[in-house]
Scaffold this motif. Sequence first.
Motif, mmCIF file in Angstrom:
data_model
loop_
_atom_site.group_PDB
_atom_site.id
_atom_site.type_symbol
_atom_site.label_atom_id
_atom_site.label_comp_id
_atom_site.label_asym_id
_atom_site.label_seq_id
_atom_site.Cartn_x
_atom_site.Cartn_y
_atom_site.Cartn_z
ATOM 1 N N UNK A 45 -69.359 -56.497 45.327
ATOM 2 C CA UNK A 45 -68.471 -57.379 46.064
ATOM 3 C C UNK A 45 -69.110 -58.593 46.701
ATOM 4 N N UNK A 46 -70.426 -58.575 46.872
ATOM 5 C CA UNK A 46 -71.080 -59.697 47.557
ATOM 6 C C UNK A 46 -72.075 -60.427 46.659
ATOM 7 N N UNK A 47 -71.980 -60.219 45.373
ATOM 8 C CA UNK A 47 -72.843 -60.934 44.439
ATOM 9 C C UNK A 47 -74.037 -60.121 43.985
ATOM 10 N N UNK A 142 -71.201 -68.013 48.987
ATOM 11 C CA UNK A 142 -70.411 -66.945 48.402
ATOM 12 C C UNK A 142 -69.383 -66.444 49.413
ATOM 13 N N UNK A 143 -68.334 -65.809 48.903
ATOM 14 C CA UNK A 143 -67.412 -65.096 49.787
ATOM 15 C C UNK A 143 -68.204 -64.052 50.583
ATOM 16 N N UNK A 144 -67.912 -63.820 51.862
ATOM 17 C CA UNK A 144 -66.688 -64.196 52.569
ATOM 18 C C UNK A 144 -66.655 -65.599 53.158
ATOM 19 N N UNK A 145 -67.712 -66.408 52.935
ATOM 20 C CA UNK A 145 -67.571 -67.798 53.336
ATOM 21 C C UNK A 145 -66.346 -68.375 52.626
ATOM 22 N N UNK A 146 -65.515 -69.125 53.322
ATOM 23 C CA UNK A 146 -64.277 -69.609 52.710
ATOM 24 C C UNK A 146 -64.460 -70.753 51.730
ATOM 25 N N UNK A 147 -65.641 -71.362 51.687
ATOM 26 C CA UNK A 147 -65.825 -72.579 50.888
ATOM 27 C C UNK A 147 -65.475 -72.404 49.415
ATOM 28 N N UNK A 148 -65.955 -71.348 48.718
ATOM 29 C CA UNK A 148 -65.574 -71.247 47.299
ATOM 30 C C UNK A 148 -64.085 -71.008 47.081
ATOM 31 N N UNK A 149 -63.445 -70.295 47.984
ATOM 32 C CA UNK A 149 -62.003 -70.067 47.861
ATOM 33 C C UNK A 149 -61.238 -71.370 48.062
ATOM 34 N N UNK A 150 -61.636 -72.156 49.043
ATOM 35 C CA UNK A 150 -60.977 -73.438 49.286
ATOM 36 C C UNK A 150 -61.228 -74.411 48.135
ATOM 37 N N UNK A 151 -62.433 -74.343 47.552
ATOM 38 C CA UNK A 151 -62.721 -75.202 46.400
ATOM 39 C C UNK A 151 -61.848 -74.816 45.209
ATOM 40 N N UNK A 152 -61.614 -73.523 45.039
ATOM 41 C CA UNK A 152 -60.737 -73.061 43.955
ATOM 42 C C UNK A 152 -59.316 -73.544 44.185
ATOM 43 N N UNK A 153 -58.848 -73.418 45.415
ATOM 44 C CA UNK A 153 -57.511 -73.900 45.752
ATOM 45 C C UNK A 153 -57.372 -75.392 45.482
ATOM 46 N N UNK A 154 -58.388 -76.156 45.894
ATOM 47 C CA UNK A 154 -58.320 -77.597 45.699
ATOM 48 C C UNK A 154 -58.308 -77.957 44.215
ATOM 49 N N UNK A 155 -59.083 -77.217 43.413
ATOM 50 C CA UNK A 155 -59.127 -77.485 41.970
ATOM 51 C C UNK A 155 -57.790 -77.189 41.309
#
Length: 221
Positions: A45-47, A142-155
């Motif tokens: 779950x954490x890479x 990586x998750x749980x940092x929100x940055x990759x999730x927000x980048x996915x949303x923006x894409x």
Amino acid sequence: MATLIFDLDGTLIDSAPDIHAASNTVLVEEGLPPMALPEVRSFIGRGVPHLVACLLTAAGQDPAGPRHARLVARFTDIYEDAVGLTVPYPGVVAALEALAAEGHGLGICTNKPLVPAQAVLRHLDLARFFTVVTGGDSHPLKKPDPAPLLATRDALGGNPDLYIGDSEVDAECAHRAGLTFLLFTEGYRKAPVETLPHAAAFRDFAELPALVARMLAPAAG
């Protein structure tokens, strides 16, 4: 229409058997004892670096020692083709077909490295559903940092947004990103359902299209 972002391991697919097999391969090559599936599953779950650190710790080795980088590299090499034991959870394909037919934008945000993620999606014929796939090495964090999730949303460029995952990592990531979180309860979660922040929970993917419709109804009104 909405942007729906999914976690991968433990959410759409049960990949623990392949991860377990790859883990035991690298352990045995290092002269370390193999581990049981439930123990390895608890490390997911954490890479990959986190997984390898957990493997070394459980084997009584220094997780920050010289073996770590070597095992990460070897595991990653094996992992790129580790698809033979992985299966989608029941109802996943039908749910994705229904959601895509409704016009939702579908993406993936996973801590699995991008190449293995794409490989297993192709192997299981799931890649056709997703216009954006963010892997654990697609972003500096990586998750749980929100940055990759927000980048996915923006894409994906959609709104409103839902994140569907199975774990503590996913719940925390969605909370920090400010996205509505739907919890699949049959994945690799370790904590009780009631301890994780979520808007709704489901145990069968046959429930998901109707659940998504209910969650989006206020926004559409």
